[in-house]
Design an enzyme around this catalytic site. Structure first.
Site, PDB file in Angstrom:
ATOM      1  N   LYS A  58      60.322  11.221  75.566  1.00 56.46           N
ATOM      2  CA  LYS A  58      59.448  10.963  76.711  1.00 56.46           C
ATOM      3  C   LYS A  58      60.010  11.582  77.983  1.00 56.46           C
ATOM      4  O   LYS A  58      59.270  12.180  78.778  1.00 56.46           O
ATOM      5  CB  LYS A  58      59.270   9.455  76.903  1.00 56.46           C
ATOM      6  CG  LYS A  58      58.462   8.755  75.829  1.00 56.46           C
ATOM      7  CD  LYS A  58      58.404   7.258  76.121  1.00 56.46           C
ATOM      8  CE  LYS A  58      57.684   6.486  75.051  1.00 56.46           C
ATOM      9  NZ  LYS A  58      57.665   5.029  75.322  1.00 56.46           N
TER      10      LYS A  58
ATOM     11  N   ALA B 141      61.420   5.249  79.057  1.00 54.90           N
ATOM     12  CA  ALA B 141      61.911   4.078  78.330  1.00 54.90           C
ATOM     13  C   ALA B 141      61.103   3.875  77.059  1.00 54.90           C
ATOM     14  O   ALA B 141      59.959   4.319  76.939  1.00 54.90           O
ATOM     15  CB  ALA B 141      61.823   2.831  79.219  1.00 54.90           C
ATOM     16  N   ASP B 142      61.738   3.190  76.116  1.00 54.66           N
ATOM     17  CA  ASP B 142      61.047   2.806  74.895  1.00 54.66           C
ATOM     18  C   ASP B 142      61.690   1.525  74.368  1.00 54.66           C
ATOM     19  O   ASP B 142      62.875   1.271  74.634  1.00 54.66           O
ATOM     20  CB  ASP B 142      61.116   3.899  73.831  1.00 54.66           C
ATOM     21  CG  ASP B 142      60.138   3.650  72.693  1.00 54.66           C
ATOM     22  OD1 ASP B 142      58.950   3.965  72.862  1.00 54.66           O
ATOM     23  OD2 ASP B 142      60.554   3.130  71.644  1.00 54.66           O
ATOM     24  N   GLN B 143      60.903   0.765  73.632  1.00 48.94           N
ATOM     25  CA  GLN B 143      61.413  -0.482  73.075  1.00 48.94           C
ATOM     26  C   GLN B 143      60.984  -0.611  71.616  1.00 48.94           C
ATOM     27  O   GLN B 143      59.827  -0.357  71.276  1.00 48.94           O
ATOM     28  CB  GLN B 143      60.900  -1.681  73.867  1.00 48.94           C
ATOM     29  CG  GLN B 143      61.481  -3.022  73.418  1.00 48.94           C
ATOM     30  CD  GLN B 143      60.893  -4.179  74.200  1.00 48.94           C
ATOM     31  OE1 GLN B 143      59.720  -4.505  74.062  1.00 48.94           O
ATOM     32  NE2 GLN B 143      61.711  -4.793  75.068  1.00 48.94           N
TER      33      GLN B 143
ATOM     34  N   ALA C 226      65.559   1.086  75.273  1.00 52.82           N
ATOM     35  CA  ALA C 226      66.263   2.324  75.616  1.00 52.82           C
ATOM     36  C   ALA C 226      65.685   2.924  76.892  1.00 52.82           C
ATOM     37  O   ALA C 226      64.487   2.774  77.176  1.00 52.82           O
ATOM     38  CB  ALA C 226      66.130   3.326  74.472  1.00 52.82           C
TER      39      ALA C 226
END
Length: 223
Positions: free
Chosen positions: A54, A72-74, A109
């Site tokens: 991203k 960000a990513d989850q 993250a």
């Protein structure tokens, strides 16, 4: 080196609010990548790789000056399996039944990338994953249905919004609330300060930073 602005590569209003509440003013731009197609060797790695992708996927034409892009990513991990967003209410119901009375982890993250004006390729600066552990209480059937009716499950990796009515689903959590919501703000602020960006003393850019060296920044970070 001047950094003119911070960019959030996300359309998530939750992440935008987290940043603004912490004094980080950002421009929002949607990332241009298929995150669901990115799968790492484990849920932790998947979250990091997706955040990296991203951060590096913002269209260069949308960035007209030196910028740091935050992405960000989850990913939710339960019994070694990775879970993303539920497709519909039936899937959310099955997920919450499975999580009920059990412990799961949320891997949140974030990645930082440097976009230099008039340069073709962005540079990845750092990536970090922060994990929160959550103990969901055993939910009665009527409680589960009542929560589904809130629609808070929509668009959330765990099928709940911990910062809202979802807090009622838990007995205990180990981790700060920003990690649970999806962007570890304390870790992010620390990385920005390492770059020379202190949004407490200087909320808006331009910020004067040392020459941005991806190799050095990656060493400082936890990629």
């Amino acid at each position: 080196m001047k950094i003119n602005r911070l960019v959030l590569a996300s359309t998530s209003r939750f992440r935008r609010v987290l940043l603004e509440q912490s004094g980080i003013q950002v421009f929002g731009i949607a990332p241009q990548c298929d995150e669901e197609a990115i799968v790492g060797s484990d849920p932790w790695q998947t979250a990091r790789l997706r955040a990296d992708a991203k951060a590096l996927s913002v269209e260069m034409g949308a960035v007209h000056e030196n910028s740091i892009v935050i992405a960000a990513d989850q990913v939710l991990e339960f019994q070694g399996r990775a879970f993303g967003k539920a497709a519909d209410e039936d899937e959310a119901r099955l997920r919450l039944r499975e999580f009920s009375g059990q412990v799961h982890r949320l891997h949140s993250a974030f990645s930082l990338a440097f976009y230099e004006a008039d340069h073709a390729e962005p540079k990845l600066l750092s990536s970090e994953v922060v994990t929160a552990t959550l103990g969901m209480r055993t939910l009665a059937a009527d409680e589960l249905e009542a929560y589904l009716r809130t629609r808070e499950w929509e668009g959330c990796a765990g099928c709940y919004q911990y910062e809202n009515k979802g807090a009622q689903l838990f007995d205990w959590v180990d981790g700060d609330h920003t990690t649970i919501i999806g962007l570890p703000v304390l870790a992010l602020l620390k990385q920005l300060r390492k770059l020379g960006i202190n949004t407490l003393t200087q909320p808006m850019g331009p910020w004067t930073c040392e020459t941005v060296d991806p190799a050095r920044t990656l060493e400082l970070g936890q990629i």
